[in-house]
Design a protein around this motif. Structure first.
Motif, PDB file in Angstrom:
ATOM      1  N   ALA A 210      -3.575   3.192  -0.061  1.00  0.00           N
ATOM      2  CA  ALA A 210      -3.936   2.308   1.048  1.00  0.00           C
ATOM      3  C   ALA A 210      -5.452   2.235   1.221  1.00  0.00           C
ATOM      4  O   ALA A 210      -6.018   1.145   1.376  1.00  0.00           O
ATOM      5  CB  ALA A 210      -3.276   2.793   2.338  1.00  0.00           C
TER       6      ALA A 210
ATOM      7  N   SER B 238      -8.921  -6.520   5.894  1.00  0.00           N
ATOM      8  CA  SER B 238      -7.634  -5.832   6.016  1.00  0.00           C
ATOM      9  C   SER B 238      -7.792  -4.657   6.976  1.00  0.00           C
ATOM     10  O   SER B 238      -8.905  -4.262   7.331  1.00  0.00           O
ATOM     11  CB  SER B 238      -7.144  -5.338   4.646  1.00  0.00           C
ATOM     12  OG  SER B 238      -8.015  -4.348   4.126  1.00  0.00           O
TER      13      SER B 238
ATOM     14  N   PHE C 137       1.872  -5.200   4.058  1.00  0.00           N
ATOM     15  CA  PHE C 137       2.291  -4.465   2.865  1.00  0.00           C
ATOM     16  C   PHE C 137       2.649  -3.055   3.333  1.00  0.00           C
ATOM     17  O   PHE C 137       1.777  -2.282   3.722  1.00  0.00           O
ATOM     18  CB  PHE C 137       1.188  -4.474   1.804  1.00  0.00           C
ATOM     19  CG  PHE C 137       0.867  -5.872   1.357  1.00  0.00           C
ATOM     20  CD1 PHE C 137       1.611  -6.487   0.359  1.00  0.00           C
ATOM     21  CD2 PHE C 137      -0.149  -6.602   1.965  1.00  0.00           C
ATOM     22  CE1 PHE C 137       1.345  -7.797  -0.020  1.00  0.00           C
ATOM     23  CE2 PHE C 137      -0.421  -7.906   1.595  1.00  0.00           C
ATOM     24  CZ  PHE C 137       0.328  -8.507   0.590  1.00  0.00           C
TER      25      PHE C 137
ATOM     26  N   VAL D 105      -0.962  -7.755  -4.202  1.00  0.00           N
ATOM     27  CA  VAL D 105      -1.410  -8.183  -2.876  1.00  0.00           C
ATOM     28  C   VAL D 105      -2.158  -9.512  -2.947  1.00  0.00           C
ATOM     29  O   VAL D 105      -1.913 -10.423  -2.143  1.00  0.00           O
ATOM     30  CB  VAL D 105      -2.292  -7.086  -2.235  1.00  0.00           C
ATOM     31  CG1 VAL D 105      -3.017  -7.607  -1.002  1.00  0.00           C
ATOM     32  CG2 VAL D 105      -1.435  -5.869  -1.879  1.00  0.00           C
TER      33      VAL D 105
ATOM     34  N   ILE E 172      -5.732  -0.708   7.995  1.00  0.00           N
ATOM     35  CA  ILE E 172      -4.718   0.283   7.627  1.00  0.00           C
ATOM     36  C   ILE E 172      -4.103   0.867   8.885  1.00  0.00           C
ATOM     37  O   ILE E 172      -4.810   1.270   9.810  1.00  0.00           O
ATOM     38  CB  ILE E 172      -5.329   1.434   6.788  1.00  0.00           C
ATOM     39  CG1 ILE E 172      -5.865   0.911   5.452  1.00  0.00           C
ATOM     40  CG2 ILE E 172      -4.291   2.524   6.543  1.00  0.00           C
ATOM     41  CD1 ILE E 172      -6.608   1.962   4.645  1.00  0.00           C
TER      42      ILE E 172
ATOM     43  N   GLU F  15      -7.766  -1.110   0.607  1.00  0.00           N
ATOM     44  CA  GLU F  15      -8.642  -1.672   1.649  1.00  0.00           C
ATOM     45  C   GLU F  15     -10.051  -1.895   1.110  1.00  0.00           C
ATOM     46  O   GLU F  15     -10.657  -2.957   1.324  1.00  0.00           O
ATOM     47  CB  GLU F  15      -8.676  -0.731   2.856  1.00  0.00           C
ATOM     48  CG  GLU F  15      -9.528  -1.267   3.997  1.00  0.00           C
ATOM     49  CD  GLU F  15      -9.716  -0.260   5.110  1.00  0.00           C
ATOM     50  OE1 GLU F  15      -9.712  -0.676   6.283  1.00  0.00           O
ATOM     51  OE2 GLU F  15      -9.891   0.942   4.812  1.00  0.00           O
TER      52      GLU F  15
ATOM     53  N   ILE G  45      -2.066  -3.122   6.003  1.00  0.00           N
ATOM     54  CA  ILE G  45      -1.521  -2.132   5.074  1.00  0.00           C
ATOM     55  C   ILE G  45      -0.914  -1.007   5.905  1.00  0.00           C
ATOM     56  O   ILE G  45      -1.634  -0.277   6.598  1.00  0.00           O
ATOM     57  CB  ILE G  45      -2.624  -1.569   4.153  1.00  0.00           C
ATOM     58  CG1 ILE G  45      -3.384  -2.708   3.461  1.00  0.00           C
ATOM     59  CG2 ILE G  45      -2.032  -0.600   3.131  1.00  0.00           C
ATOM     60  CD1 ILE G  45      -4.778  -2.307   2.993  1.00  0.00           C
TER      61      ILE G  45
ATOM     62  N   SER H  83       1.096   2.477   6.008  1.00  0.00           N
ATOM     63  CA  SER H  83       1.379   3.622   5.144  1.00  0.00           C
ATOM     64  C   SER H  83       2.166   4.664   5.942  1.00  0.00           C
ATOM     65  O   SER H  83       1.580   5.452   6.686  1.00  0.00           O
ATOM     66  CB  SER H  83       0.058   4.219   4.628  1.00  0.00           C
ATOM     67  OG  SER H  83       0.282   5.419   3.951  1.00  0.00           O
TER      68      SER H  83
END
Length: 197
Positions: free
Chosen positions: A42, A56, A28, A191, A58, A46, A101, A103
């Motif tokens: 983000a 997950s 994502f 998500v 980041i 998480e 994720i 960002s």
């Protein structure tokens, strides 16, 4: 050349790892101006996923630029290389069943397209975290806009470097019009729909 690195022929298949984790590895990719709210969303995503027993990770400017990409500047060529490296790393996480994720400002359409092509369209979701330059200047949580407007910081997106509005994002989160709570719920619902096996 593609057969000289055969590790994936012998490692545990992606499907087995996803079944073990009870989720589908997916990226994502949150794009938007500095100060738009990408990192905040983000981090909250998480934590929300962990509460629902989803693993997950980041990847963002702070953790990538302090290590993997610390040799890169903010000129356009280095920004593209930054996105290329991140995309390759994200692809590795996805192959291991991890929700990833990302960002990043990733200001140009070409950079986001590179990410999508590297990761694979079926594993990639582009999310535009939308806020105007004016709003981001007002927020200026890291003081970067002040530095850019004062000439201390060059090639800063939205000031002296361009930001291409995403043409067809999979999701838009408007952090000017919607509350943080509303946006995180919209993001979480989106998500969950794509990581379920």
């Amino acid at each position: 050349m593609e057969h000289i690195y055969p590790i994936y022929n012998n490692s545990v298949p992606r499907e087995e790892k996803e079944n073990f984790l009870g989720q589908r590895g997916t990226v994502f990719w949150l794009t938007g101006l500095s100060g738009s709210g990408k990192s905040t969303l983000a981090l909250k995503l998480e934590k929300s996923l962990l509460k629902l027993n989803h693993l997950s990770t980041i990847l963002d400017g702070d953790n990538v630029r302090s290590g993997l990409c610390k040799d890169l500047t903010f000129i356009e060529a280095d920004r593209e290389e930054n996105v290329r490296r991140i995309s390759e790393l994200a692809k590795l996480f996805v192959r291991n069943g991890i929700v990833t994720i990302c960002s990043f400002v990733s200001p140009l359409q070409s950079m986001r397209q590179l990410a999508k092509e590297t990761i694979g369209a079926s594993d990639f979701h582009l999310i535009h975290v939308k806020a105007s330059v004016e709003t981001c200047i007002q927020r200026d949580t890291k003081g970067l806009y002040k530095m850019a407007l004062g000439g201390e910081l060059k090639n800063f997106t939205g000031i002296d470097a361009p930001f291409d509005l995403p043409e067809n994002p999979d999701l838009v989160l408007d952090t000017e019009e919607e509350s943080e709570e509303s946006n995180i719920q919209i993001l979480l619902n989106y998500v969950l729909k794509y990581i379920k096996l």
